[in-house]
Design a protein around this motif. Sequence first.
Motif, short mmCIF file in Angstrom:
data_model
loop_
_atom_site.label_atom_id
_atom_site.label_comp_id
_atom_site.label_asym_id
_atom_site.label_seq_id
_atom_site.Cartn_x
_atom_site.Cartn_y
_atom_site.Cartn_z
N VAL A 199 -33.01 15.87 23.18
CA VAL A 199 -32.78 16.90 22.70
C VAL A 199 -32.35 17.83 24.71
CG1 VAL A 199 -33.96 19.68 22.94
CG2 VAL A 199 -34.31 18.30 21.66
N GLN A 200 -33.20 17.27 25.90
CA GLN A 200 -32.40 18.16 27.33
C GLN A 200 -31.10 17.48 27.20
OE1 GLN A 200 -35.84 16.32 29.40
NE2 GLN A 200 -36.29 18.31 30.45
N PHE A 201 -30.70 16.19 27.39
CA PHE A 201 -29.50 15.64 27.29
C PHE A 201 -28.53 16.20 26.00
CE2 PHE A 201 -26.85 11.76 27.65
CZ PHE A 201 -25.78 12.00 28.69
N ARG A 202 -28.27 16.80 25.57
CA ARG A 202 -27.70 17.15 24.02
C ARG A 202 -27.85 19.47 25.03
NH1 ARG A 202 -29.60 16.58 18.19
NH2 ARG A 202 -29.19 14.67 17.68
N THR A 203 -28.36 19.73 25.34
CA THR A 203 -28.71 20.94 26.03
C THR A 203 -27.98 20.72 27.15
OG1 THR A 203 -30.83 21.50 25.01
CG2 THR A 203 -29.84 22.62 26.67
N LYS A 204 -27.71 19.83 28.10
CA LYS A 204 -26.97 19.56 29.35
C LYS A 204 -25.85 19.57 28.95
CE LYS A 204 -26.65 16.27 33.25
NZ LYS A 204 -27.80 15.48 34.43
N VAL A 205 -25.21 18.54 27.65
CA VAL A 205 -23.75 18.32 27.31
C VAL A 205 -23.16 19.56 27.19
CG1 VAL A 205 -22.39 17.21 25.68
CG2 VAL A 205 -24.36 15.81 27.02
N MET A 206 -24.27 20.04 25.93
CA MET A 206 -23.32 21.63 25.50
C MET A 206 -23.58 22.78 26.55
SD MET A 206 -23.00 20.59 22.07
CE MET A 206 -23.35 22.85 21.60
N LYS A 207 -23.71 22.88 27.64
CA LYS A 207 -23.64 23.63 28.28
C LYS A 207 -21.99 22.54 29.56
CE LYS A 207 -28.23 25.18 29.97
NZ LYS A 207 -29.52 24.97 30.35
N MET A 208 -22.23 21.74 29.06
CA MET A 208 -20.90 21.38 30.17
C MET A 208 -20.04 21.59 29.26
SD MET A 208 -22.67 17.53 31.37
CE MET A 208 -21.37 17.41 32.43
N ILE A 209 -20.16 21.34 28.25
CA ILE A 209 -18.73 22.10 26.62
C ILE A 209 -18.75 23.03 27.15
CG2 ILE A 209 -18.93 19.05 26.00
CD1 ILE A 209 -19.32 20.49 23.26
N SER A 210 -19.13 24.16 27.17
CA SER A 210 -18.99 25.11 27.16
C SER A 210 -17.38 25.98 27.51
CB SER A 210 -20.28 25.83 27.32
OG SER A 210 -20.39 25.88 28.69
N LYS A 211 -17.36 25.62 28.08
CA LYS A 211 -15.71 25.92 28.88
C LYS A 211 -14.64 25.34 28.89
CE LYS A 211 -18.28 28.47 32.24
NZ LYS A 211 -20.01 28.10 32.67
#
Length: 148
Positions: free
Chosen positions: A81-93
């Motif tokens: 979940v932590q890694f998914r959250t990190k990736v989701m933040k990275m791709i948000s832009k």
Amino acid sequence: MEKVKSEKMTAKKYLSRLREMDDLVNLKAKELLEQQMMITSLGSNSDIKVQSSNTSNKTQDMAIKLAMLQQEAVAQCFELVQFRTKVMKMISKMKFDYQVIVYDYYIQNNTFEKVACDMKISTVWVQNLHTKMLAEFQKIMDEQGITE
């Protein structure tokens, strides 16, 4: 003494960790279910009037193993979940199409064919977008100093 040069973490390797972590979580869940079923089956034999200490010890050992497996499963889920959250933040832009590909392919573990169907485009076009997305994701990784 010769220095060992480590390989640069590529966007594809980095994102593939999502799929690998998800597979590990699923394996742990399967192992937990099997352990629970074994404990339940031992408990169902309790109709026997004389219960040996051997069965009791087996049940205790299995319960301890189950508790340990549950702790491992929770830790793996938390890490995922932590890694998914990190990736989701990275791709948000990133471009929306790129976000869809990351989410559908790497987070949802879908095939390119399924992603293409969901996006209503050809598989070849998804693969082209995927290549472009990886280049853009690599830039984000480089900006954030992600090397492993």
